[in-house]
Design a protein around this motif. Structure first.
Motif, mmCIF file in Angstrom:
data_model
loop_
_atom_site.group_PDB
_atom_site.id
_atom_site.type_symbol
_atom_site.label_atom_id
_atom_site.label_comp_id
_atom_site.label_asym_id
_atom_site.label_seq_id
_atom_site.Cartn_x
_atom_site.Cartn_y
_atom_site.Cartn_z
ATOM 1 N N UNK A 170 -3.236 -6.359 -7.312
ATOM 2 C CA UNK A 170 -4.697 -6.343 -7.335
ATOM 3 C C UNK A 170 -5.139 -5.091 -6.598
ATOM 4 N N UNK A 171 -5.602 -4.109 -7.354
ATOM 5 C CA UNK A 171 -5.861 -2.785 -6.812
ATOM 6 C C UNK A 171 -7.072 -2.735 -5.896
ATOM 7 N N UNK A 172 -7.012 -1.820 -4.934
ATOM 8 C CA UNK A 172 -8.122 -1.610 -4.010
ATOM 9 C C UNK A 172 -9.209 -0.771 -4.668
ATOM 10 N N UNK A 173 -10.413 -0.856 -4.112
ATOM 11 C CA UNK A 173 -11.530 -0.085 -4.644
ATOM 12 C C UNK A 173 -11.987 1.043 -3.755
ATOM 13 N N UNK A 174 -11.393 1.179 -2.565
ATOM 14 C CA UNK A 174 -11.921 2.168 -1.618
ATOM 15 C C UNK A 174 -11.150 3.484 -1.628
ATOM 16 N N UNK A 175 -9.832 3.428 -1.532
ATOM 17 C CA UNK A 175 -8.990 4.623 -1.507
ATOM 18 C C UNK A 175 -8.214 4.670 -2.818
ATOM 19 N N UNK A 176 -8.378 5.766 -3.569
ATOM 20 C CA UNK A 176 -7.922 5.745 -4.960
ATOM 21 C C UNK A 176 -6.418 5.881 -5.125
ATOM 22 N N UNK A 177 -5.698 6.257 -4.077
ATOM 23 C CA UNK A 177 -4.238 6.310 -4.197
ATOM 24 C C UNK A 177 -3.598 4.938 -4.054
#
Length: 571
Positions: A170-177
């Motif tokens: 479940x990917x994060x939304x703040x830091x794109x790496x």
């Protein structure tokens, strides 16, 4: 439609993606180390090719002016760490190909408590030049031997054909790496093929991520999905998914693991998860910055105030490891001057939009809890009326936005340090990262007591005269909570990521940096070449420096160094 009930069409799309991955697991298992290394090299080339588009997409959803120095943040936390991680992972896989350990060539030492340490920064001439003055070690738990560190490094790549099913990220939304790095860790550290579900705020990066991950997508080892909580809920509960990894908040974690509302709270209290599969996570928390009293010059006060402002305001404060509480000695004779400089640094930092969902609501909660809250120019809220005996929610609520609190504790240098460590361990929510700031004379005066304090702090990354974010940016460091959390008391999460050396069971990362920047450091007898770091929110040429660093990470070469140094020094 409820959060757990996507449309029939979306369910079929998710089912197809998972079935593709079930088949793709065999294709991944069949790839030997040489082929897996070649996939990393292809992704590195794709990242370099699409880096400009990547940064433009990030700047667009964060609503940054295209000519702002803040664009540098998107270079340094987007393509740059992905490029360095791909290179470091490829080197580690190459070592295994040759019958060596990924830690061969890295210096091993001893840390307090009988811990083996692995010096991961600097490593090689490029680190010594570009990150001069910074260092990082990964500490292993007490009792682990050097031989065990060497022989166990490699994790799942020691047995590449033994795969572990389908995992969800479940990917994060703040830091794109973060989404890309988490996918890489699932595949290479854990031998799991991956369904990556993007956070909706990053949907604009879908095509770019598809290009970067194309070698893995073509193999059938990765699928990317978009959508809201309904898609995420259906995906993590899919019967053919064996593992979930998430980045986010503890509240979101608990809703996924135990279910929402009162029923979920009851399951958590009873220790009976609703989600019947393993979950790893990186969940942030309330990060302290401990300012150890000393005799500072006016230049020191200004620089370290900018340092603390950066720890809070980098990426608008929407970082899992953003500094939220400055812990300072009430007996420090320079306390008031430092706080004046800190208010000025926060006020002078570039203003930016509150792009992350729920930011205004979280800031308002902080203001409501502290009647003496100050609204500073630029949008930061400063809380300075914390009662040490009852400091309120600032120590236990991650505001995930531009809110900074100041907590004063009594005592001189040594007494204060002891009390600050105890407070950080016992009263702060989360264990992801803690920062310490101390003048070199203070470091010398404390001697071994400071090393013992670092060892006593129960945090996944401890940084002295550096921001813990440097640990995030160091590919060979481990990143995650302090070990030992459980699903029903998850704090800052379970497990680690990054860890390009694929160390087995690391305990923490310890980062050290220069108290004085270059060239002023030379006046204090320090040989560091590091100027103001380009991740500082006050760095005037961060956008150019960030672009040049990412370009260098894609293709390290001597000819690129003069432009990087010139740009960094102008900042």
């Amino acid at each position: 439609m409820t959060a757990s009930s996507p449309t029939a069409e979306r369910m079929r799309e998710i089912d197809r993606a998972v079935e593709d991955l079930v088949r793709g697991e065999a294709a991944w298992a069949a790839r030997d180390r040489a082929e897996r290394r070649e996939l990393l090299e292809r992704m590195r080339a794709a990242t370099a090719e699409h880096a400009e588009e990547w940064v433009r997409a990030a700047v667009a959803y964060k609503r940054l002016p295209e000519d702002s120095p803040l664009v540098g943040e998107e270079w340094i936390t987007g393509p740059y760490p992905v490029l360095t991680s791909l290179g470091a992972l490829a080197a580690g896989i190459g070592a295994l190909q040759e019958g060596r350990s990924p830690v061969d060539g890295f210096s091993l030492g001893m840390a307090p408590g009988g811990r083996v340490s692995v010096r991961v920064l600097p490593h090689g001439i490029w680190d010594r030049l570009l990150l001069n003055g910074f260092s990082a070690e990964v500490w292993m738990p007490p009792g682990v031997t050097e031989e065990e560190v060497r022989t166990r490094a490699g994790l799942a790549q020691l047995r590449p054909a033994e795969t572990n099913g389908v995992g969800v990220v479940l990917g994060a939304g703040n830091i794109t790496s973060i989404p890309i790095l988490d996918v890489l860790y699932e595949l290479y550290a854990n031998n799991r093929v991956v369904a990556l579900k993007l956070n909706p705020v990053t949907d604009g990066l879908l095509d770019i991520f598809g290009e970067v991950l194309a070698p893995l997508i073509d193999l059938g080892a990765v699928r990317i999905l978009t959508g809201g909580a309904d898609v995420g809920a259906y995906l993590v509960n899919h019967p053919k998914v064996s593992h979930v990894h998430m980045t986010g908040s503890a509240a979101t974690h608990d809703a996924i693991v135990f279910g929402p509302g009162e029923e979920g709270a009851a399951r958590k209290a009873a220790g009976t998860p609703l989600l019947g599969k393993p979950v790893t996570s990186e969940l942030g928390g309330v990060s302290p910055t401990i300012v150890i009293p000393g005799d500072w010059s006016e230049a020191d006060l200004r620089y370290q105030a900018e340092h603390v402002a950066t720890q809070k305001l980098h990426n608008g404060g929407y970082n899992c490891v953003a500094g939220q509480v400055v812990v300072i000695s009430s007996a420090w004779k320079q306390k008031d001057r430092f706080l004046t400089r800190l208010r000025q640094a926060l006020s002078d930092a570039p203003a930016r939009p509150a792009y992350y969902p729920g930011s205004d609501e979280r800031v308002n909660r902080a203001v409501d809890a502290y009647p003496g809250a100050r609204h500073l120019p630029g949008g930061t809220v400063l809380l300075t009326d914390l009662d040490p005996s009852d400091p309120g929610p600032a120590l236990t609520t991650e505001y995930f936005g531009p809110v900074l609190a100041v907590l004063e504790l009594p005592g001189d240098m040594r007494q204060f340090l002891d009390e600050a460590v105890r407070t950080a361990n016992e009263r702060f929510a989360g264990t992801l990262g803690v920062n310490l700031i101390a003048h070199p004379r203070t470091v010398a005066a404390l001697g071994g007591a400071l090393d013992e304090a670092i060892a006593e702090l129960r945090y996944g990354t401890v940084a002295l005269n550096a921001w813990t974010g440097v640990g995030y940016l160091t590919a060979t460091a481990c990143w995650g909570a302090y070990p030992g959390h459980t699903l029903d008391d998850v704090q800052s999460g379970i497990g680690v990521v990054h860890n390009a050396l694929l160390l087995d069971g690391p305990e923490r990362t310890v980062v050290r940096g220069p108290f004085h920047p270059a060239p002023r450091a030379l006046l204090h007898g320090r040989a560091t070449l590091s100027p103001k770091p380009p991740w500082f929110v006050t760095h005037r040429t961060a956008a150019t420096t960030g672009r040049l660093l990412a370009d260098f990470a894609a293709s390290p070469r001597w000819s690129a160094l003069p432009r990087i140094f010139a740009s960094a020094l102008r900042g």
